[in-house]
Scaffold this active site. Structure first.
Site, short mmCIF file in Angstrom:
data_model
loop_
_atom_site.label_atom_id
_atom_site.label_comp_id
_atom_site.label_asym_id
_atom_site.label_seq_id
_atom_site.Cartn_x
_atom_site.Cartn_y
_atom_site.Cartn_z
N ASP A 17 -63.44 -12.76 -21.67
CA ASP A 17 -64.51 -12.25 -20.80
C ASP A 17 -65.64 -11.64 -21.63
OD1 ASP A 17 -65.75 -11.73 -18.41
OD2 ASP A 17 -64.58 -9.93 -17.95
N ASN A 65 -64.50 -18.66 -10.25
CA ASN A 65 -65.73 -18.98 -11.00
C ASN A 65 -66.50 -20.14 -10.38
OD1 ASN A 65 -64.32 -18.21 -14.29
ND2 ASN A 65 -65.48 -16.89 -12.92
C1 IPE Z 1 -62.15 -13.82 -15.61
O1 IPE Z 1 -63.43 -13.34 -15.87
C2 IPE Z 1 -62.13 -15.31 -15.70
C3 IPE Z 1 -62.31 -15.88 -17.04
C4 IPE Z 1 -62.40 -15.20 -18.15
C5 IPE Z 1 -62.35 -17.31 -17.10
P1 IPE Z 1 -64.46 -13.04 -14.69
O2 IPE Z 1 -65.72 -12.58 -15.34
O3 IPE Z 1 -64.57 -14.20 -13.78
O4 IPE Z 1 -63.73 -11.86 -13.92
P2 IPE Z 1 -64.33 -10.71 -12.99
O5 IPE Z 1 -65.26 -11.37 -12.03
O6 IPE Z 1 -65.04 -9.76 -13.89
O7 IPE Z 1 -63.12 -10.09 -12.36
C1 IPE Z 2 -66.40 -15.16 -19.45
O1 IPE Z 2 -67.62 -14.52 -19.56
C2 IPE Z 2 -66.55 -16.65 -19.20
C3 IPE Z 2 -66.15 -17.06 -17.85
C4 IPE Z 2 -65.73 -16.28 -16.90
C5 IPE Z 2 -66.23 -18.48 -17.54
P1 IPE Z 2 -68.48 -14.09 -18.30
O2 IPE Z 2 -69.40 -15.21 -17.96
O3 IPE Z 2 -67.63 -13.60 -17.20
O4 IPE Z 2 -69.33 -12.89 -18.92
P2 IPE Z 2 -69.66 -11.49 -18.25
O5 IPE Z 2 -68.38 -10.93 -17.76
O6 IPE Z 2 -70.62 -11.80 -17.14
O7 IPE Z 2 -70.27 -10.69 -19.36
MG MG Z 3 -66.90 -11.80 -16.69
#
Ligand code: IPE
Ligand code: IPE
Ligand code: MG
Length: 251
Positions: A17, A65
């Protein structure tokens, strides 16, 4: 410092993340964060393999996602496709076996083909099993498992009174893997975000403030060192369990 006397986790699960925040901190579009994040995967998997970790499960794209903007989903799918095509020859060479969990039929058709091809080609890999969680949600996995078990009951293969933890575990996408020993979540969030809810029941959790694109092998070793200090009790009063012991599945 990694302890050579304590075992490394057999299975590490990672919630990758913070790609968006990494980009935002640099005044860049989120897509740059995703690219930088994708470039980290290889070195972390290879270092895990060098350390003797046998399974690594990486949360790359959640079921939820799919609700992100279309353009961002498109970029993530392109990166996934690039990763599979670019890394398959190297995975083969390095004994990395690729697997996936999740509802992959929702991914673009080309990517599904490339993924299946890579899974087939790398099937003989013995060093480490890399499982990408793609279009994955734990609640959806449980729904799918309940459907499987219900089908077994309907066909007469399984009696409802014989349903136990093992029959459910066997119906999960992760039926063939041991539960993770260590869960790493980058970028500081203290939640599971629908990742491996069943499988993480007794997993040690490590959360770092580092965003995923900054999670390098030094950070990985910090997480493993922290894991090596944990006392895994599995509900007992004191740790009698050796690292190799797993909770026995009781019916
Ligand atoms: C969790 O991260 C999913 C992945 C790392 C693929 P998210 O960014 O989607 O999670 P939330 O929305 O902060 O819970
Ligand atoms: C993780 O990074 C990648 C996926 C969830 C696909 P994020 O895109 O969630 O990055 P933040 O949490 O918005 O910083
Ligand atoms: Mg995230």
């Amino acid at each position: 410092m990694l302890q050579s006397t304590s075992p490394v986790p057999q299975h590490i699960a990672i919630i990758m993340d913070g790609n968006g925040r990494w980009a935002q901190e640099r005044g860049l579009p989120r897509a740059f964060g995703h690219r930088a994040g994708a470039e980290r995967v290889k070195e972390i998997v290879e270092h895990c393999s060098d350390l003797g970790v046998k399974y690594i499960t990486m949360y790359a794209f959640s079921w939820e996602n799919w609700e992100r903007p279309e353009e961002e989903i498109h970029q993530l799918m392109r990166l996934l496709d690039e990763f599979i095509r670019r890394e398959t020859p190297d995975m083969l060479k390095k004994g990395i076996r690729l697997q996936s969990i999740g509802r992959i039929d929702h991914l673009p058709e080309d990517t599904v083909q490339h993924l299946k091809q890579s899974i087939k080609e790398t099937a003989g890999g013995k060093k480490i099993c890399l499982t990408l969680a793609l279009s994955y949600g734990s609640r959806q996995e449980i729904v799918d498992a309940v459907r499987t078990v219900a089908g077994q009951v309907k066909s007469g293969e399984l009696n409802p009174k014989d349903i136990d933890e093992r029959s459910i575990q066997q119906a999960l996408y992760t039926a063939d893997y041991p539960d993770p020993d260590l869960l790493v979540r980058t970028s500081g969030e203290l939640r599971l975000s629908n990742f491996l809810l069943w499988q993480l029941s007794y997993t040690e959790i490590y959360v770092t403030e580092k965003n995923w694109p900054d999670f390098d092998i030094v950070e990985l070793e910090k997480a493993i060192t922290e894991y090596q200090k944990r006392d895994r009790r599995y509900g007992k009063t004191k740790s009698t369990a050796k690292e190799s012991e797993r909770i026995s599945l009781r019916s």
